[in-house]
Design a protein around this motif. Sequence first.
Motif, PDB file in Angstrom:
ATOM      1  N   VAL A  64       0.838  -1.207   0.000  1.00 48.95           N
ATOM      2  CA  VAL A  64       0.000   0.000   0.000  1.00 48.95           C
ATOM      3  C   VAL A  64       0.870   1.254   0.000  1.00 48.95           C
ATOM      4  O   VAL A  64       0.640   2.189  -0.780  1.00 48.95           O
ATOM      5  CB  VAL A  64      -0.945   0.012   1.218  1.00 48.95           C
ATOM      6  N   GLU A  65       1.874   1.279   0.868  1.00 48.99           N
ATOM      7  CA  GLU A  65       2.725   2.465   0.976  1.00 48.99           C
ATOM      8  C   GLU A  65       3.533   2.693  -0.300  1.00 48.99           C
ATOM      9  O   GLU A  65       3.699   3.829  -0.747  1.00 48.99           O
ATOM     10  CB  GLU A  65       3.657   2.332   2.184  1.00 48.99           C
ATOM     11  N   ALA A  66       4.051   1.611  -0.879  1.00 49.84           N
ATOM     12  CA  ALA A  66       4.809   1.742  -2.129  1.00 49.84           C
ATOM     13  C   ALA A  66       3.905   2.240  -3.248  1.00 49.84           C
ATOM     14  O   ALA A  66       4.303   3.089  -4.059  1.00 49.84           O
ATOM     15  CB  ALA A  66       5.426   0.399  -2.507  1.00 49.84           C
ATOM     16  N   SER A  67       2.684   1.729  -3.276  1.00 51.64           N
ATOM     17  CA  SER A  67       1.725   2.160  -4.301  1.00 51.64           C
ATOM     18  C   SER A  67       1.371   3.633  -4.118  1.00 51.64           C
ATOM     19  O   SER A  67       1.212   4.374  -5.094  1.00 51.64           O
ATOM     20  CB  SER A  67       0.455   1.304  -4.223  1.00 51.64           C
ATOM     21  N   ARG A  68       1.265   4.053  -2.865  1.00 54.19           N
ATOM     22  CA  ARG A  68       0.975   5.460  -2.592  1.00 54.19           C
ATOM     23  C   ARG A  68       2.120   6.346  -3.084  1.00 54.19           C
ATOM     24  O   ARG A  68       1.905   7.402  -3.678  1.00 54.19           O
ATOM     25  CB  ARG A  68       0.760   5.663  -1.090  1.00 54.19           C
ATOM     26  N   GLN A  69       3.352   5.891  -2.848  1.00 54.95           N
ATOM     27  CA  GLN A  69       4.528   6.682  -3.224  1.00 54.95           C
ATOM     28  C   GLN A  69       4.666   6.846  -4.735  1.00 54.95           C
ATOM     29  O   GLN A  69       5.160   7.871  -5.201  1.00 54.95           O
ATOM     30  CB  GLN A  69       5.791   6.049  -2.645  1.00 54.95           C
ATOM     31  N   ILE A  70       4.242   5.838  -5.488  1.00 52.58           N
ATOM     32  CA  ILE A  70       4.371   5.947  -6.948  1.00 52.58           C
ATOM     33  C   ILE A  70       3.135   6.591  -7.578  1.00 52.58           C
ATOM     34  O   ILE A  70       3.022   6.659  -8.802  1.00 52.58           O
ATOM     35  CB  ILE A  70       4.626   4.571  -7.599  1.00 52.58           C
ATOM     36  N   GLY A  71       2.219   7.043  -6.729  1.00 52.23           N
ATOM     37  CA  GLY A  71       1.095   7.823  -7.230  1.00 52.23           C
ATOM     38  C   GLY A  71      -0.118   7.050  -7.690  1.00 52.23           C
ATOM     39  O   GLY A  71      -0.897   7.547  -8.516  1.00 52.23           O
ATOM     40  N   VAL A  72      -0.308   5.849  -7.177  1.00 49.32           N
ATOM     41  CA  VAL A  72      -1.508   5.076  -7.535  1.00 49.32           C
ATOM     42  C   VAL A  72      -2.739   5.811  -6.995  1.00 49.32           C
ATOM     43  O   VAL A  72      -2.803   6.105  -5.800  1.00 49.32           O
ATOM     44  CB  VAL A  72      -1.444   3.649  -6.950  1.00 49.32           C
ATOM     45  N   PRO A  73      -3.703   6.124  -7.856  1.00 49.10           N
ATOM     46  CA  PRO A  73      -4.879   6.880  -7.409  1.00 49.10           C
ATOM     47  C   PRO A  73      -5.849   6.041  -6.577  1.00 49.10           C
ATOM     48  O   PRO A  73      -5.801   4.816  -6.598  1.00 49.10           O
ATOM     49  CB  PRO A  73      -5.532   7.311  -8.727  1.00 49.10           C
ATOM     50  N   GLU A  74      -6.696   6.726  -5.846  1.00 46.97           N
ATOM     51  CA  GLU A  74      -7.803   6.142  -5.069  1.00 46.97           C
ATOM     52  C   GLU A  74      -7.375   5.412  -3.801  1.00 46.97           C
ATOM     53  O   GLU A  74      -8.210   4.803  -3.126  1.00 46.97           O
ATOM     54  CB  GLU A  74      -8.650   5.194  -5.929  1.00 46.97           C
ATOM     55  N   ILE A  75      -6.086   5.464  -3.455  1.00 48.68           N
ATOM     56  CA  ILE A  75      -5.682   4.860  -2.183  1.00 48.68           C
ATOM     57  C   ILE A  75      -6.174   5.757  -1.045  1.00 48.68           C
ATOM     58  O   ILE A  75      -5.949   6.959  -1.063  1.00 48.68           O
ATOM     59  CB  ILE A  75      -4.148   4.708  -2.102  1.00 48.68           C
ATOM     60  N   PRO A  76      -6.854   5.189  -0.058  1.00 47.46           N
ATOM     61  CA  PRO A  76      -7.354   6.001   1.061  1.00 47.46           C
ATOM     62  C   PRO A  76      -6.226   6.759   1.757  1.00 47.46           C
ATOM     63  O   PRO A  76      -5.079   6.309   1.784  1.00 47.46           O
ATOM     64  CB  PRO A  76      -7.976   4.956   1.996  1.00 47.46           C
TER      65      PRO A  76
END
Length: 205
Positions: A66-78
């Motif tokens: 989740v954190e890695a996805s957030r860092q690379i800019g994956v949209p819609e992460i809470p």
Amino acid sequence: MSIEERLLVHFVIDLKQREMLKKKSGSEQYTIPTLLLATLRSNAFTLLMSPKLTSYSSKDLSKATVEASRQIGVPEIPAVYELGKLEIIQKTLKKHFTDIRYQIKDKVWAHRVKLLVAHVLSQLSKALAQKKQPNIATLSATLIGDRSVPITVALYRRVAALRFVATSHPKEFRSEEFWAKVDEVIKAWKSAADGNAEVLLRKQR
């Protein structure tokens, strides 16, 4: 405390309880968007197949995804404060990681069976055995399938480590201790090689 003050305190407490209930209800009704779920699952597989991963048995893989996805800019992460929604996502990813691990073990086991067959054939005919001999490249391609995971020498080394544990530690392979044994072997090999990739490669052939 006066009556007015007590009423004010009760009013504030009631507001806080309502807010907590509202947040809880919101998280319970939360459904992970389809595209986000697909992206997170893809990222989870990429993480598990990464040659840089230091622990396959870690309980923090879902959070790391989740954190890695957030860092690379994956949209819609809470947002980080939406704990209820993040908990739902992490529970879903935890199950997905379990599924991936079982799939990897199944494919490594099938590869191990082919190795045993090749060994038997080698006793009968060297030419026939060479044609049937499975290799790390074949196993790597089988594990990755159609996913967009880069094929590198480092990946081959990591897949070779998985195969080594499967063939050298059959007892652990058939139990839940397999991934802990993989972590142990990788750590030992890295320590022995002291960062020398060539040494690691020779160990895993």
